[in-house]
Enzyme design. Structure first.
Site, PDB file in Angstrom:
ATOM      1  N   GLY A  10       0.822  -1.210   0.000  1.00  4.84           N
ATOM      2  CA  GLY A  10       0.000   0.000   0.000  1.00  4.84           C
ATOM      3  C   GLY A  10       0.851   1.253   0.000  1.00  4.84           C
ATOM      4  O   GLY A  10       0.570   2.218   0.707  1.00  4.84           O
ATOM      5  N   GLY A  44      -0.445   5.166  -0.880  1.00  2.06           N
ATOM      6  CA  GLY A  44      -1.362   5.917  -0.040  1.00  2.06           C
ATOM      7  C   GLY A  44      -0.724   7.104   0.647  1.00  2.06           C
ATOM      8  O   GLY A  44       0.483   7.332   0.555  1.00  2.06           O
ATOM      9  N   GLN A  45      -1.559   7.845   1.363  1.00  2.00           N
ATOM     10  CA  GLN A  45      -1.107   9.060   2.041  1.00  2.00           C
ATOM     11  C   GLN A  45       0.058   8.766   2.986  1.00  2.00           C
ATOM     12  O   GLN A  45       1.096   9.430   2.943  1.00  2.00           O
ATOM     13  CB  GLN A  45      -2.263   9.662   2.828  1.00  2.00           C
ATOM     14  CG  GLN A  45      -1.904  10.931   3.602  1.00  2.00           C
ATOM     15  CD  GLN A  45      -2.917  11.265   4.686  1.00  2.00           C
ATOM     16  OE1 GLN A  45      -3.853  10.524   4.930  1.00  2.00           O
ATOM     17  NE2 GLN A  45      -2.718  12.386   5.352  1.00  2.00           N
ATOM     18  N   ASP A  57       1.962  -1.794  -4.657  1.00  2.00           N
ATOM     19  CA  ASP A  57       0.573  -1.336  -4.671  1.00  2.00           C
ATOM     20  C   ASP A  57      -0.076  -1.871  -5.938  1.00  2.00           C
ATOM     21  O   ASP A  57       0.568  -2.609  -6.707  1.00  2.00           O
ATOM     22  CB  ASP A  57       0.497   0.200  -4.600  1.00  2.00           C
ATOM     23  CG  ASP A  57      -0.734   0.677  -3.813  1.00  2.00           C
ATOM     24  OD1 ASP A  57      -1.840   0.188  -4.110  1.00  2.00           O
ATOM     25  OD2 ASP A  57      -0.586   1.498  -2.900  1.00  2.00           O
ATOM     26  N   ASP A  66      -1.461  -7.004  -5.387  1.00  2.00           N
ATOM     27  CA  ASP A  66      -2.783  -6.973  -4.779  1.00  2.00           C
ATOM     28  C   ASP A  66      -2.660  -7.735  -3.466  1.00  2.00           C
ATOM     29  O   ASP A  66      -2.475  -8.958  -3.457  1.00  2.00           O
ATOM     30  CB  ASP A  66      -3.797  -7.645  -5.709  1.00  2.00           C
ATOM     31  CG  ASP A  66      -5.198  -7.694  -5.124  1.00  2.00           C
ATOM     32  OD1 ASP A  66      -5.368  -7.334  -3.937  1.00  2.00           O
ATOM     33  OD2 ASP A  66      -6.129  -8.103  -5.850  1.00  2.00           O
ATOM     34  N   TYR A 126     -14.763   0.168   8.594  1.00  2.00           N
ATOM     35  CA  TYR A 126     -13.309   0.390   8.694  1.00  2.00           C
ATOM     36  C   TYR A 126     -12.849   0.174  10.130  1.00  2.00           C
ATOM     37  O   TYR A 126     -11.878  -0.538  10.393  1.00  2.00           O
ATOM     38  CB  TYR A 126     -12.978   1.806   8.222  1.00  2.00           C
ATOM     39  CG  TYR A 126     -11.556   2.239   8.470  1.00  2.00           C
ATOM     40  CD1 TYR A 126     -10.500   1.686   7.756  1.00  2.00           C
ATOM     41  CD2 TYR A 126     -11.266   3.236   9.410  1.00  2.00           C
ATOM     42  CE1 TYR A 126      -9.190   2.095   7.982  1.00  2.00           C
ATOM     43  CE2 TYR A 126      -9.969   3.649   9.640  1.00  2.00           C
ATOM     44  CZ  TYR A 126      -8.933   3.076   8.921  1.00  2.00           C
ATOM     45  OH  TYR A 126      -7.637   3.485   9.152  1.00  2.00           O
ATOM     46  N   LYS A 142     -10.392  -2.721  11.720  1.00  2.00           N
ATOM     47  CA  LYS A 142      -9.178  -2.386  12.462  1.00  2.00           C
ATOM     48  C   LYS A 142      -9.180  -3.017  13.859  1.00  2.00           C
ATOM     49  O   LYS A 142      -8.152  -3.521  14.322  1.00  2.00           O
ATOM     50  CB  LYS A 142      -9.013  -0.871  12.558  1.00  2.00           C
ATOM     51  CG  LYS A 142      -8.601  -0.205  11.258  1.00  2.00           C
ATOM     52  CD  LYS A 142      -7.268  -0.728  10.774  1.00  2.00           C
ATOM     53  CE  LYS A 142      -6.811  -0.044   9.494  1.00  2.00           C
ATOM     54  NZ  LYS A 142      -5.544  -0.636   8.972  1.00  2.00           N
TER      55      LYS A 142
END
Length: 316
Positions: free
Chosen positions: A10, A13-14, A36, A51, A141, A145
């Protein structure tokens, strides 16, 4: 001594994009493999298309590259996740379980798993939220988590897999655009301000939420992962705090530099999500056990965000 070889899942991402650069600086670019669903044209370093929900693909990459640590950052965030809850659950959980299983099979040194303040719900204290409290998340979400925290704890206790985790508050950074989280107004507001555009906030002006500046979030992540194994007493996920503020307070800080900035408030479905979260996070365990301490004030965050985003506009 075994050479550290890091895989970031990932990495687009941010958080992933900035953490990848920090890991490259720490270990050397050749020791960090970003991954990613696609590679960004501007990415500089080693990259594999991956993936995270594909176990065989993940396993093959880990074996082929001799990976010793995984930073697993791929997930669908809170607001976007509510648009398709079952898909969010499927992706978030399948990817994590694949990472944990590969870690177990290949006996990896360490795994980092990001959790979130989204694990807290209406039963958690709204004033100052302690490490140990009720977890009754209100979003899929948050549910994923909270479940992931328990899986991380299970893999440590059952298999001895060294999984470490942080409950991130809202992360504010200039390096990328908002990624679909409920706290992302605190990024978007700066983009609008430096572009001389008015901003319509999707939260009420007095909605106080825990936040952290990107530099502090990266520092905490590396600090946690560098800490001696015996110091890590919490194997679900550590509370992490930077500071807490409201949209009205951050707008006032922006106006000190950009006086004409205009903001209005039109709360939407994300308001209910925000109201289910604590306003302040108590992270004394992180401070006591591995020395965590945040650096950035709201004033410093605002000044840095405005300067960096104006710089980006200048050179765009």
């Amino acid at each position: 001594m075994k050479t550290t070889k890091v895989l970031v899942v990932g990495a687009n991402g941010q958080l992933g994009s900035v953490l990848t650069q920090a890991l490259q600086t720490k270990y050397g670019s050749e020791q960090v493999l970003a991954s990613d669903l696609f590679q960004k044209p501007e990415f500089d370093g080693y990259f594999e298309i991956l993936d995270g929900t594909n176990f065989n693909q993940l396993h093959e990459i880990v074996v082929r590259h001799g990976i010793t640590q995984i930073y697993h950052l791929a997930a669908i965030l809170s607001a976007n996740g509510e648009k398709d809850p079952l898909r969010t659950w499927d992706i978030n959980m399948k990817a994590l379980l694949n990472v944990l299983e590969v870690g177990r099979i290949e006996k990896l040194d360490k795994i980092f798993y990001p959790s979130s303040i989204a694990v807290f719900g209406n039963s958690a204290p709204k004033g100052t939220c302690p490490q140990e409290t009720f977890l009754d998340p209100t979003t899929v979400y948050g549910i994923s988590k909270a479940t992931g925290e328990n899986w991380a704890n299970y893999y440590f206790n059952r298999y001895g897999l060294d999984v470490r985790s942080l409950r991130y508050p809202g992360v504010i950074g200039y390096q990328s655009l908002p990624g679909g989280g409920t706290t992302d107004y605190a990024i978007d507001i700066f983009h609008k301000a430096v572009s001389d555009e008015p901003y319509t906030c999707f939260l009420a002006k007095d909605t106080r939420l825990p936040m952290i500046f990107m530099d502090d979030a990266i520092k905490a992540t590396l600090q946690l992962m560098e800490a001696p194994k015996e110091n890590i007493k919490t194997r679900t996920s550590y509370n992490l705090a930077g500071l807490s503020f409201t949209p009205e307070e951050i707008a006032a800080e922006i106006k000190k530099t950009i006086p004409n900035f205009a903001i209005s408030y039109e709360p939407d479905f994300r308001q209910q999500i925000a109201e289910s979260w604590p306003q302040v996070i108590d992270d004394k365990e992180a401070k006591a056990e591995w020395g965590w301490q945040s650096n950035y004030t709201l004033k410093e965050i605002a000044e840095t965000m405005i300067f960096k985003l104006q710089e980006q506009l200048t050179f765009a």
